[in-house]
Motif scaffolding. Sequence first.
Motif, PDB file in Angstrom:
ATOM      1  N   ALA A   1       0.796  -1.166   0.112  1.00  0.00           N
ATOM      2  CA  ALA A   1      -0.090   0.029  -0.015  1.00  0.00           C
ATOM      3  C   ALA A   1       1.081   1.282   0.035  1.00  0.00           C
ATOM      4  N   PHE A   2       2.047   1.450   0.727  1.00  0.00           N
ATOM      5  CA  PHE A   2       2.798   2.336   0.748  1.00  0.00           C
ATOM      6  C   PHE A   2       3.459   2.576  -0.712  1.00  0.00           C
ATOM      7  N   TRP A   3       3.961   1.671  -1.233  1.00  0.00           N
ATOM      8  CA  TRP A   3       4.567   1.760  -2.497  1.00  0.00           C
ATOM      9  C   TRP A   3       3.508   2.503  -3.507  1.00  0.00           C
ATOM     10  N   ALA A   4       2.131   1.705  -3.557  1.00  0.00           N
ATOM     11  CA  ALA A   4       1.319   2.097  -4.400  1.00  0.00           C
ATOM     12  C   ALA A   4       0.960   3.577  -4.414  1.00  0.00           C
ATOM     13  N   GLN A   5       0.730   4.122  -2.918  1.00  0.00           N
ATOM     14  CA  GLN A   5       0.715   5.447  -2.747  1.00  0.00           C
ATOM     15  C   GLN A   5       1.841   6.236  -3.515  1.00  0.00           C
ATOM     16  N   VAL A   6       2.971   5.748  -3.343  1.00  0.00           N
ATOM     17  CA  VAL A   6       4.299   6.592  -4.019  1.00  0.00           C
ATOM     18  C   VAL A   6       4.136   6.569  -5.522  1.00  0.00           C
ATOM     19  N   ASN A   7       3.612   5.677  -6.009  1.00  0.00           N
ATOM     20  CA  ASN A   7       3.297   5.414  -7.609  1.00  0.00           C
ATOM     21  C   ASN A   7       2.193   6.207  -7.973  1.00  0.00           C
ATOM     22  N   ALA A   8       1.142   6.199  -7.054  1.00  0.00           N
ATOM     23  CA  ALA A   8      -0.012   7.109  -7.525  1.00  0.00           C
ATOM     24  C   ALA A   8       0.486   8.700  -7.488  1.00  0.00           C
TER      25      ALA A   8
END
Length: 447
Positions: A93-100
């Motif tokens: 979830a953390f890296w998904a937010q970074v990508n978003a």
Amino acid sequence: MTKRQRSRAALALVAAGVLTLSACTQVTPDDGSSGDADSVSDGTITTGAGITEEACPDGVNADNGCIYLGVLSDLTEGPFAALAVPITDAQRAFWAQVNADGGIGGYDIDIDTYTRDTKYQAAEHAAQYQQIAAGVLGIAQSLGTVNTEAVLPDMVERSLVTVPTSWWSGYAFEENDSGIILETGYSYCTEALVGLDWFAEENGSPATVQAVGYPGDYGGDSAEGVNRWAEVNGATALDPIGTGPNQVVGNQDAVVAAVLDGGADVVVLAVGPAETAEIVGKLAASGFSGRFLGALPTWNPALLESAAAPALEALYNHLTPYENWDGSSASIEAAKASLNGELPANGGYIIGWGIGYPMKAALETAADAGDLTPEGLASVIDGLTVDFDGLMQPHTYGGDPQSNANQAVNVGVPDPDVELGLRTIASFYEGTSFDETDYSAACVASS
């Protein structure tokens, strides 16, 4: 010139050398098992192993390339799987937010391709590491000190910056990690020292203290913190009691008998949640009148559904460097938002979210410097300052370990009316005993 300065100078030479390479192609394994990569440059950022110009398999930004990070964790049958699964979920979830938010330096981040289950076994950890090492830029999670130490020489050889999911004091010292480990929070040794300071301030200074823990860095580090606190504060530290997971030792009856025999005022636990419930519950039923402080890995909200729940609510306090789920930091709010109103299984989600910050900061700094090779990433660690958006204290890597050590503990009490079962009663408490001890080397060896 110090060892770290020599290392940084060497890394700078490597980085300068690879800038002259322009015709190399990126070799990326399609099965996660092999594929060393030469360094290439697009004229802006030099890249190497663990990066492709092609988008990530589930990339968010169509024009971005992909940075691959590894995860080595206990995902099925090991003693910490219940904690490690939400840790890993939070990292996704953390890296998904970074990508978003656009990624880093023109790249999205992928941790799924090189996520491996180690079952919390050193041999399996090493085998899985060898499968992914050539294909990643860094390791986003390496669960367990002994497991990480088993592959650390190769990590150093490859300059693979690694975030451990363990809290051994040795990671604060370059002679143990060669400057590539991005530890978060405090050590188990520091936790015991500061936790006992808090207890003494709130409840009166205990005359006798005792440590109970797993062998090695976890229980050993915690026990040394108990010993140091007793020495500084004129208390008696009873002989530490060693034990293991119930999967190995069967039950905690021997521990219960030994604690009853010693009669310590405060027992500091460095075990797993199942062992915590058994020890506290059986001792309470036997008339033990002392109190318990539990290290970070000792808690699971499922314990409030066990027979030991009343004893835990009455006698146990949990210690953590991270803000609890009832906190209000920007980091906790972001973690909650990532779940769209759902609750995680336990506080492992907080840990997983928190350990993303140092790797993100390192990647951003290396990208700004124009070098996203493993060597370039390693070169930015010394002096890197990371802000955790209020989840824990900011931390600067390198420098004097005693001066830079995180000493702030969040203290919780079991409460079935609070989400994830811990109600915070002290936020980022700092005592005085740590500064009266010598933190110039690891409290104990890792094994």
